[in-house]
Design an enzyme around this catalytic site. Structure first.
Site, PDB file in Angstrom:
ATOM      1  N   CYS A 703      -1.236   7.509  -3.289  1.00 18.16           N
ATOM      2  CA  CYS A 703      -1.106   6.654  -2.107  1.00 18.16           C
ATOM      3  C   CYS A 703       0.328   6.633  -1.606  1.00 18.16           C
ATOM      4  O   CYS A 703       0.577   6.425  -0.417  1.00 18.16           O
ATOM      5  CB  CYS A 703      -1.598   5.241  -2.409  1.00 18.16           C
ATOM      6  SG  CYS A 703      -0.727   4.421  -3.770  1.00 18.16           S
ATOM      7  N   HIS A1366      -0.168  -0.637  -4.691  1.00 14.83           N
ATOM      8  CA  HIS A1366      -0.844   0.298  -3.789  1.00 14.83           C
ATOM      9  C   HIS A1366      -0.086   0.319  -2.471  1.00 14.83           C
ATOM     10  O   HIS A1366       0.352  -0.719  -1.960  1.00 14.83           O
ATOM     11  CB  HIS A1366      -2.286  -0.157  -3.570  1.00 14.83           C
ATOM     12  CG  HIS A1366      -3.067   0.757  -2.672  1.00 14.83           C
ATOM     13  ND1 HIS A1366      -3.140   2.111  -2.869  1.00 14.83           N
ATOM     14  CD2 HIS A1366      -3.812   0.500  -1.553  1.00 14.83           C
ATOM     15  CE1 HIS A1366      -3.894   2.658  -1.927  1.00 14.83           C
ATOM     16  NE2 HIS A1366      -4.305   1.697  -1.120  1.00 14.83           N
TER      17      HIS A1366
END
Length: 1443
Positions: A703, A1366
């Site tokens: 990510c 994230h």
């Protein structure tokens, strides 16, 4: 016992002296304490046998005697010998034990006795001191003779074992004043002890909801409990009726008493409870406003229970006037209210409703089966009304879509009704039995009925949650349906031996009526199987076995091994191994929404909704995603669900990858992988406004890459550069620190796809592979990485691959030597662009000025350094927020003060500030440690004036007001001694080992301070001590006057305490467990002194405030113990405290400008970073300062959220508010001289391209060109017709397949036979007006601090904590000006208002100059040869070196 005890008393003899009851109790307690080891350790020996009274030396010697040398713990047999000998042994046996205690080496000498007594804090009486010679050996016979002769003159140890009367008192002592809470609450309610214990279990379940730490039922929890079964208007009023203390929470005593008042006893008590519900101001009468509140409550109750009444359509004012006129008074007294209640039907309905709720919801056991039947029938009849009345518009939670209802066989239901009805006939017989009262345990005949059995309804049991019914079943004939609350109520008293049949409430469209779907669809829920690396490869080989080029991507194999299984899996696997497995069968109604199904599955599998995806699964290789997020109202029937439909529940992996994406990537062929990068994607015509909206698949904790690439992809000038293929003309394969063009080519290839005609997410394999190959060891693994580090690496890699300087000249960095900053800056920038010239430098490189100043001579050293990402620190505030709770001597509510002080200051500033806020002198304030209620110790760090505030390990202090007295000599105040009093109570234990531990001491509350002046002329009496304690505890006591109309106690109970004080005071030691007056052998827990006029006896210990059991449970308000008055300084200091990142105060949120200001502030270098001063000719302490000297066209900010604190990395979630448009960072540039270097900007003549190409239509004529000196703002909406501003059209679907593939290595000597025409040239990119890029490198990238503004076009957010977070990117599409959220493969449009909610997670910010003309940065490649082809060979043998 050890060898010595065996000679004195054996186990068999000791067992005979104890009763069987004592033996059973001791054995049970011994097993609980030893927890399977069957040996009691030394700590338990001291505590659980002798209550820690024995001196350490004596306790250790006794333990050794009874344990012996062969074991480390006391066995059960040893324990019985010990207790039998001490408490039931004869006088001679105990004397023998004394001799064994003193004899430690086998031979006893008299000085051994004296030494042992000294170590135990004891000594011989003077008259016995010379009885023996010091070195004389004492035999057992002589020792016993001495004991007989010395009676009355013994030591404390000897007195303990020879005083038979005291030992007998210990055995027979009972404290009749100790009761448990069950018997006490049973005495003031109409509930039995059994019912109170059952209610305690329910109470525990309630207050633990949502991880509530208060251990009491709050108003929020109470509302959650009652909202399904009670009108919302009544919930706060009933909560206040339960909350007798009015402290905002319900403790267990209030819970039990409130249920008793609402459900048990005579009807008049229930009406009194209702009176307290409507008496909102607690003044004992119902005023007109109370009646106005009561009338809509009763009307809503009538509507809630579906009762027709004449007042339903009456206004509440008219209804209230009718009540007032009936009693000819505006005020309604309790007696008038009780009379009116018996006439009004709505009041009776409300009383009955509360009665049902207390049983069904709160867990009270019905007093009879008749009540059980009435409660269940009334509750069921009311909840079923929405199903029966078609015109009823229901807002009940039990009839909401998805609510659970349970089916019960009608056979059992009839038997249950018959059983309960027959109990009514036998009720008179039950009343006549042997003086049984209402509080006795009721005779329960439920076992005669049998367990709930639904087998007659069931056709097939697929699983516990999936039970098929026989066809043709009808309600009322074959089954009864009951809501979930009523099912739980019945299950408390009746077991269910058959299957549990549950059905959900559904609504058909255009039919406003709840229904139970008796025969829902059965769907099969599949999940992804965990596969090993070998299994993935086998599936890939079997998928297209005819094609020898099929492969599994090496990078993905690593992910597959970590995600799908271990690498130790067997190599021999079946080729037909399915990748999905059947997780369960599940019932779904065809009328429920797909969204509700997804929510149910997320709860069932314990995953958040954003971590699951649903796929229709006709077969394993034919999946169709079901979008349950964008379309909430689509039903399962409309989504195509049928009987036995197969649904794949895809659960996101821990590294944020999706299993189906990994599988698809691992099983496609090499040719397909090269030509098509998308997963589940399709090739088709994409409209212009739909370009740039493609997500990137997560390849395993990637990510960080996806978020950075998406933001860089929406940097319009750079994307324009790559889409027009300028990079193919500028690849630098000779750069020794470059990456041979791999990074630039892979990035350009990915950009072409992101802005091409591919639909669906892309897998950035090639870019990820090149990053892993050339990114040293930073990005080779699949762990979490920093997005900013990757972005810097990517920009550097692109720059080196596209560097136009092939032979970098040597440059020498010169010192500033007090030259003008403008000259030094120009020199450094010229040196930089002499070695570095690329599109990355043009767009993203700026210049920083670094100053180091000597603190001694103030000599400055200045240098300039380029940057591409500007890392901004969060402003550091050395101030520390401090809370201080001040406990006052007058007994009023403690006051909480707030202070914000510099951490470098000493603790004296805390005292001074608190003194100013509280108007007390510094001598009147003492800081204490109250971590345990049994002690109150001075906080020693606060007593050292040199202690700095930052050295304190707490930020929440407790201070006490100390008593002062005026001295006679002068007016100075001085502190005087005080007494510490601690709260405690005694609790009887059912299981104990020794008579000394039959009761347990429990500490609670917060200690108090009692003034005591030994020098005071007035005598201090016991009465004055009691009065002082009572005054300080007054706020913690429920007043007797309150009980008359606030208490929920039973009318016939005796809840008066009799005594004036609900506690007694005792002299105790500092630990609060032993008496401070009596010697230890009296085993006294504290000597009591009465409230009288006798002079108070001051001891060296503390006082124990020992509460009577009934007073503690009935009058002590534990909730008020922590109640404080908030001083205005708390809010003020918290508002000023910018370290509090969770507050919503505007001043606590910092701005991007604050970060820039902090970045440009002077910084004190530590001693380890000494500056080599040229003027001082030695190392000197210095200060450092950074300034932004030159701003790039595209400005990237990095907010440094990850910080090193106390040798560990932490993440700061402090909100940083950033501007979206019209941001002016130029004001943070330092001032310059009025004149600039003449060579700072040298425009050249227009050099327009006249070459023809397939893209010749994109070339703008000279008259239309916009130079940098006269560029205007280019808004893409208004200039979309200009082909030089728009992006080129996407490539055709097969264009990339037609291009040859060549590998890229470091450039070697050119082959003479090499034909330059072997390369497939692309059309020449458009040519624009340029400036002298050797001097400035871009038209508007000059040294002048102009007032240009910047607009935000992208940013990266980091969610979660460090090491497990994230990254998500937000970008603004330059084509349609719409903001999008890219969460890996997901791309969703968002409104601009959402961006303001990202202040706590913003990590990277991308800004672009408002009047930027991207055409000025495009290179002139006319006449240049194409250096490289667009695609590189994926099958290069070095590709395998990635792993």
């Amino acid at each position: 016992m050890g060898s010595g005890s065996t000679k004195i008393l054996s186990f068999d003899e000791a067992s005979k002296r104890l009763s069987q009851t004592d033996l059973d109790r001791i054995e049970t307690a011994f097993r609980e304490l030893t927890t399977g080891t069957n040996e009691l350790n030394y700590t338990n020996f001291k505590r659980d046998i002798f209550a820690n009274f024995l001196p350490e030396k004596l306790a250790n010697r006794l333990f050794q005697l009874f344990v012996g040398s062969s074991r480390i713990g006391l066995s059960y047999r040893d324990l019985i010998c010990c207790l039998g000998l001490i408490y039931y042994g004869s006088q001679k046996e105990r004397m023998q034990l004394l001799y064994a205690i003193f004899t430690q080496t086998g031979t006893l000498r008299w000085y051994d006795v004296e030494e042992f007594l000294r170590l135990c804090g004891d000594q011989l009486p003077q008259e016995l001191e010379y009885f023996f010679q010091k070195d004389q050996i004492v035999t057992q016979e002589k020792f016993l003779q001495w004991l007989e002769r010395s009676q009355g003159h013994t030591t404390t140890i000897i007195d303990w074992l020879t005083d038979e009367q005291r030992l007998h008192e210990l055995l027979t002592y009972t404290n009749d004043r100790i009761y448990d809470q069950y018997s006490i609450l049973a005495g003031v309610t109409h509930l039995s002890e059994r019912e109170i214990k059952e209610l305690e279990q329910t109470y525990h379940q309630f207050y633990t909801w949502n991880n509530n730490k208060q251990q009491q039922i709050t108003s929020q929890i109470f509302s959650t409990i009652f909202s399904p079964v009670l009108p919302s208007i009544l919930i706060p009023a009933i909560f206040e009726a339960f909350d007798e203390n009015r402290d905002g929470s319900i403790d267990f005593k209030e819970f039990a008493c409130g249920i008793s008042a609402a459900c048990r006893g005579p009807q008049i008590e229930r009406y009194k409870f209702l009176f307290r519900v409507f008496d909102r101001d607690h003044d004992g009468v119902l005023s007109h406003s109370d009646i106005i509140f009561m009338t809509p409550c009763l009307i809503e109750v009538a509507q809630f229970v579906y009762v027709s009444n004449e007042h339903i359509k009456t206004s509440r004012e008219l209804y209230a006037n009718m009540i007032a006129n009936e009693h000819e008074s505006v005020l309604l007294k309790p007696e008038d209210f009780l009379l009116w209640c018996q006439k009004d039907r709505l009041v009776i309905e409300l009383v009955d409703l509360i009665f049902q709720i207390c049983h069904v919801v709160l867990g009270l056991r019905p007093s009879s089966q008749q009540d059980e039947l009435n409660i269940a029938n009334h509750f069921l009849r009311r909840e079923k009304c929405p199903f029966n009345e078609s015109e009823t518009v229901s807002n009940r939670l039990t009839s909401k879509p998805g609510s659970s209802w349970f089916l019960i066989s009608m056979d059992w239901w009839f038997k249950w009704e018959s059983q309960c009805s027959s109990s009514i006939v036998n009720s008179n017989e039950l009343k006549t039995k042997a003086n049984s009262s209402i509080k006795s345990n009721k005779i329960d005949n439920r076992f005669e009925l049998g367990d709930i059995d639904n087998s007659s309804l069931v056709e097939k049991i697929i699983s516990n949650d999936c039970v098929q019914l026989k066809p043709g079943l009808r309600h009322g004939i074959h089954f009864e349906m009951i809501p979930e609350l009523l099912w739980i109520f019945l299950r408390k008293y009746y077991r269910c031996i058959g299957p549990i049949v549950c059905r959900k409430v559904t609504y058909r469209k255009n039919l406003n009526k709840p229904e139970l779907d008796l025969y829902p669809l059965i769907i099969r829920i599949y999940c992804n199987r965990t596969l090993s690396t070998q299994q993935i490869e086998a599936i890939a080989a079997n998928k297209n076995s005819s094609n020898s080029t099929h492969f599994a991507y090496p990078l993905l194999n690593f992910v597959s091994a970590s995600m799908f299984g271990s690498t130790n899996a067997p190599t021999s696997v079946a080729l037909n191994t399915p990748r999905h497995y059947l997780a369960c069968s599940y019932f779904v109604s065809q009328y429920q929404t797909v969204r509700s199904l997804a929510e149910e599955l997320s709860i069932k599998f314990g995953k958040p909704l954003d971590e699951i995806r649903l796929w229709a699964r006709p077969n394993e290789n034919d999946l169709r995603q079901i979008d349950f997020e964008s379309i909430d109202e689509i039903t399962c029937q409309e989504a195509g669900f049928n009987q036995n439909s197969e649904i794949l529940l895809e659960i996101r992996n821990n590294d944020l990858t999706w299993p189906e994406e990994l599988y698809t990537l691992a099983t496609r062929s090499k040719a397909l992988a090269v030509s098509t990068l998308s997963i589940n994607s399709s090739i088709g015509n994409v409209e212009e406004e739909g370009r740039g909206q493609i997500g990137l698949s997560n390849l395993g904790n990637t990510c960080f890459l996806n978020a950075a690439v998406q933001c860089l992809s929406h940097s319009f000038p750079l994307t324009f550069y790559f889409l027009h293929k300028y990079h193919l003309f500028e690849i630098n394969k000779d750069n020794p620190i470059g990456m041979q063009g791999n990074i630039a080519l892979r990035y350009g290839q990915l950009i072409a796809k992101l802005w091409g005609n591919v639909r669906g997410p892309l897998a950035p394999f090639e870019l990820r592979g090149s990053v892993a190959k050339f990114g040293s060891s930073r990005f080779t693994d699949f762990q979490q990485h920093d997005s900013q580090e990757f972005l810097s690496f990517l920009l550097d890699g692109l720059h080196e691959d596209l560097n136009r300087v092939h032979d970098k000249p040597y440059v020498e960095l010169k010192d500033s030597d007090d030259r003008p900053d403008e000259d030094v800056a120009h020199e450094h920038w010229s040196n930089h662009i002499a070695r570095n010239s690329s599109i990355i430098v043009d767009l993203f490189h700026g210049l920083l000025r670094s100053q180091v100043k000597c603190r001694i001579c103030e000599f400055k050293s200045v240098r300039f350094d380029p940057f591409n990402v500007l890392s901004l620190p969060l402003p550091i505030d050395t101030s520390i927020y401090i809370d201080a709770k001040l406990v006052l001597l007058n007994g009023l509510k403690p006051i909480r003060y707030g202070m914000k002080l510099d951490g470098e200051l000493t603790v004296d500033h805390i005292k001074k500030q608190l003194s100013i806020l509280s108007s007390l002198s510094i001598e009147q304030i003492g800081f204490f440690d109250v971590t345990h209620p049994s002690s109150l110790r001075r906080y020693t760090l606060m007593d050292y004036s040199q202690t700095k505030i930052k050295q304190l390990n707490v930020r929440d202090f407790v201070a006490y007001e100390l008593p002062l007295t005026k001295s006679t000599d002068n007016n100075n105040s001085s502190s005087i001694p005080f007494i510490i009093a601690i709260h405690r109570r005694l609790e009887r234990q059912d299981r104990y080992l020794s008579p000394l531990t039959r009761q347990k001491i429990l500490f609670f509350g917060q200690p108090i301070i009692i003034p005591y002046d030994e020098n005071e002329s007035t005598k201090i009496t016991n009465k004055s001590i009691y009065e002082n304690v009572s005054k300080q505890l007054e706020r913690l006591l429920r007043k007797n006057t309150d009980l008359s109309y606030v208490s929920n106690h039973a009318l016939d109970c005796d809840d008066s305490l009799g005594e004036r004080y609900p506690f007694i005071l005792k002299h105790v030691t500092e630990d609060g467990k032993k008496c401070s007056i009596c010697p230890w052998n009296r085993f006294c827990t504290g000597c009591l002194f009465e409230s009288n006029t006798n002079e108070f006896l001051r001891t060296r210990g503390n006082l124990a405030i020992e509460w009577e059991s009934s007073a503690y449970y009935l009058r002590y308000l534990s909730g008020r113990e922590q109640d404080v008055e908030i001083h205005p300084s708390v809010k003020l200091s918290r508002t000023l405290n910018n370290n509090d990142a969770n507050t919503d105060e505007p001043s606590s949120i910092i701005t991007l400008e604050d970060c820039l200001q902090s970045f440009t502030n002077w910084e004190n270098l530590e001693n380890k970073e000494m500056f080599n001063c040229k003027r001082c000719k030695k190392l000197q302490p210095a200060d450092k300062k950074l300034d932004i000297w030159k701003l790039p066209p595209c400005l990237i900010f990095h907010i440094k959220r990850f910080q090193l604190s106390n040798n560990r990395w932490i993440k700061s979630s402090r909100p940083v508010r950033f501007p979206i448009r019209s941001f002016q960072p130029s004001k943070y540039l330092p001032t310059r001289s009025s004149t600039t270097n003449s060579s700072s900007m040298s425009p050249v003549d227009d050099n327009l391209s006249n070459s023809s190409s397939s893209l010749s239509s994109l070339i703008t004529q000279p008259s239309d060109m916009m130079s940098s000196s006269s560029s205007s703002c280019l808004t893409h909406e208004n200039n979309s017709h200009d082909s030089t501003i728009r992006l080129p059209p996407p490539e055709s679907s097969d264009e990339s397949l037609k291009k040859p593939k060549t590998g890229f290595g470091r450039r070697k000597n050119k082959n003479k036979n090499e034909n330059p025409n072997d390369k497939v040239n692309i059309p020449c990119p458009p040519k624009f007006n340029q400036t002298n890029d050797q001097i400035i490198c871009s038209a508007d990238n000059n040294f002048d601090p102009d007032n240009t503004t910047y607009n935000l076009y992208a940013f990266v957010c980091h969610y979660g904590f460090i090491g497990g977070g994230h990254y998500v990117s937000f970008v603004k599409n330059h084509i349609n000006q719409q903001w999008y959220c890219f969460n890996d493969s997901s791309c969703k449009p968002v409104s601009e208002s959402i961006l303001e909610q990202c202040s706590s997670s913003a990590y990277l910010l991308f800004y672009q100059r408002e009047c930027l003309d991207h055409r000025c940065y495009m290179p002139n490649v006319e006449g240049k040869n194409q250096v490289a082809n667009e695609l590189s060979l994926t099958g290069d043998d070095r590709w395998c070196s990635l792993m």
